[in-house]
Write an enzyme that holds these catalytic residues in place. Sequence first.
Site, PDB file in Angstrom:
ATOM      1  CB  VAL A 143      -1.025   0.038   1.150  1.00 19.72           C
ATOM      2  CG1 VAL A 143      -2.128  -0.965   0.907  1.00 19.72           C
ATOM      3  CG2 VAL A 143      -0.360  -0.203   2.473  1.00 19.72           C
ATOM      4  CG  ASP A 144       4.258   1.429   2.386  1.00 24.40           C
ATOM      5  OD1 ASP A 144       3.175   1.450   2.971  1.00 24.40           O
ATOM      6  OD2 ASP A 144       5.288   0.902   2.846  1.00 24.40           O
ATOM      7  CG  ASP A 145       5.146   0.260  -3.360  1.00 20.82           C
ATOM      8  OD1 ASP A 145       5.850   1.144  -2.849  1.00 20.82           O
ATOM      9  OD2 ASP A 145       5.452  -0.934  -3.398  1.00 20.82           O
TER      10      ASP A 145
END
Length: 695
Positions: A564-566
């Site tokens: 999700v950081d991406d």
Amino acid sequence: HRWLLGMGSAPHHDRLRHVGSGGISRLNAVVLGEALAAEENDLVFPSHDFSRHAHISSPEQYQNMYERSIEDPAGFWSNIASQFCWKKRWNPEVCSENIDVRRGTVKIEWFKGGVTNICYNALDRNIEAGNGDKVALYWEGNEPGQDAQLTYAQMLEKVCQLANYLKNVGVGKGDTVIIYLPMLMELPIAMLACARIGAIHSVVFAGFSAESLSQRIVDCKPKAMISCNAVCRGAKVIHLKEIVDTALVESVNSGVPVDLCLIFENKSAMKRESTKWQIGRDVWWEDVVPQFPTKCLVEWVDAEDPLFLLYTSGSTGKPKGVLHTNGGYMVYTATTFKYAFDYKPSDVYWCTADCGWITGHSYITYGPLLNGATILVFEGAPSYPDPGRCWDIVDKYKVTILYTAPTLVRALMRDGDEYVTRYSRKSLRILGSVGEPINPSAWRWFYNVVGDSRCPISDTWWQTETGGFMITPIPGAWPQKPGSATFPFFGIQPVIVDEKGNEIEGECTGYLCIKKSWPGAFRSLYGDHERYETTYFKPFAGYYFTGDGCSRDKDGYHWLTGRVDDVINVSGHRIGTAEVESALVSHPHCAEAAVVGVDHEVKGQGIYAFVTLVDGIPYSEEVRKSLILAVRNQIGAFAAPDKIHWAPAIPKTRSGKIMRRILRKIASRQLDELGDTSTLVDPSVVDQLIALIDH
Ligand code: ATP
Ligand code: MG
């Protein structure tokens, strides 16, 4: 198309009733109607013959088992666990857990009170069942023609000798041993020897630098260390012992000396005469281990005693010492291996991962050997001496199950079909993928070219933390969709939640969490239980948070969208990097792509794509435009990259994953904040990329 509707969405039992029987009969109709795998729309069916012989051959059969695993986890897993050898049976509760931070400390226990030994179950138990003469392990060296093999009985003898040696030098139950070895047979042997005596192994991938190694030594304070003098990888010789020496100096400086270093002499790479030696600390394996008896009594351990520590690859920050225990891990890795690869005793199984990663723990060493399988351990590099090496190995050993990573699939795809088609590959039955989302175009190449359109692909989604497969095809049970990990394994309840932690039903995209624990779940982060709770259980209270994004489609199939950081937010559209990368890679000229977000004045975030082209295709304005067009056509104009950065190579972690942290810095031109690049396979790739910024 809607044959499995509802199956993947919030799969607790009341949802399961929604699985339309019309859908299942449609599946059967197609399977029976066409004898071979039929590719209809985006569904790729297993052949009728394959399904008929599979452990699980229909959605209904899966459905029944799945339902039981959710309604009665204790009964379901006890049944399976009873097939193993236990010195003492577990407590009646089977599982006790609290994964809800609002109710106090997170604690997971499976088969508590049970007393067992995973090494005994992997080796002695199979020998007692009459498989002592079966090949446990084929070893293929770096050079073609370099090989060896061990039967189960021979492997047990080697494990016992090392176990006796370790005991003799004072390594006992609960002590930690660092193993820093390349893919020699001594690596799984060392893991099993530790397990046999109740010691905790911590394997450090032999590609890690001295700094990374010492960091891990300082964190887990090992009683001993096992390594070798050198290893050949492709045409290169790597002097591991020198790295060990440097790491041990650093660890002494940090107040954590290691008193004993057992070094295997890897003769084909380096002779012992040229190896630097520290008398009193360093000991040659060959001088001591073979003198010990080939029988060693097992140290029986509690199901919840630690089995190993493994530091995650570190693509998202300071490595975490993931802790796994004995009982649940044993039951879970064995069961997932059996079903996701539809394992049969006649299989020859090859996983191209390294034992330095979780894949090599669960699906080279433990899962397969617990099933009595024949495994292949490959020391070398997949493109050495040429890009046909993998297929040469497949033919040589008649490999039936091949488990690998998208990064390797894409690399081999880039080298061209001729290297593959030159070899028969007739033995192959099942293919597997792990590590990243596999782009549909790479999936299709793997399926059509490598597997000759007859081998199902198990695209297994899981993590170091999960111990084993979580969302995975069961190859005989249902059709696949290229790029989807499909449905949950038994006992696993994946849920997709929104920002506020509300479960979303039906077709959706969000954060992937897991409800309830499962036997293979990690129990803590070594020495930092608070970080364990904060990282995994606090973001969405009541769930285990995976850190990954996921979509569920109208048929209930799961599609991992990357970390999700991406996720990139372009003008309010949330776009997974994996989606854009897949669109780029589907372009015939594109070999690999890595997409990151950059600040954008108008859109909030813009899309920045690093792109590697297929050999022989020069980068040009025309290519750039057609790459952007591919994304516009497949996803939409909003996802079109703002910048294409031509990249002769993309920086990867040593486990083969794209290092986005660094790419983000390059994309936003924060070139003096690149951070530690030492864990990259080839740090010089970064300089190349910087040089091409304005290309
Ligand atoms: P770190 O946690 O230290 O950053 P890591 O997450 O790369 O490292 P692993 O535990 O080896 O370490 O990898 C697990 C991750 O790999 C998953 O969370 C997911 O992002 C990705 N992954 C693994 N298998 C698949 C798959 N089949 N499809 C999509 N993604 C996958
Ligand atoms: Mg991770």
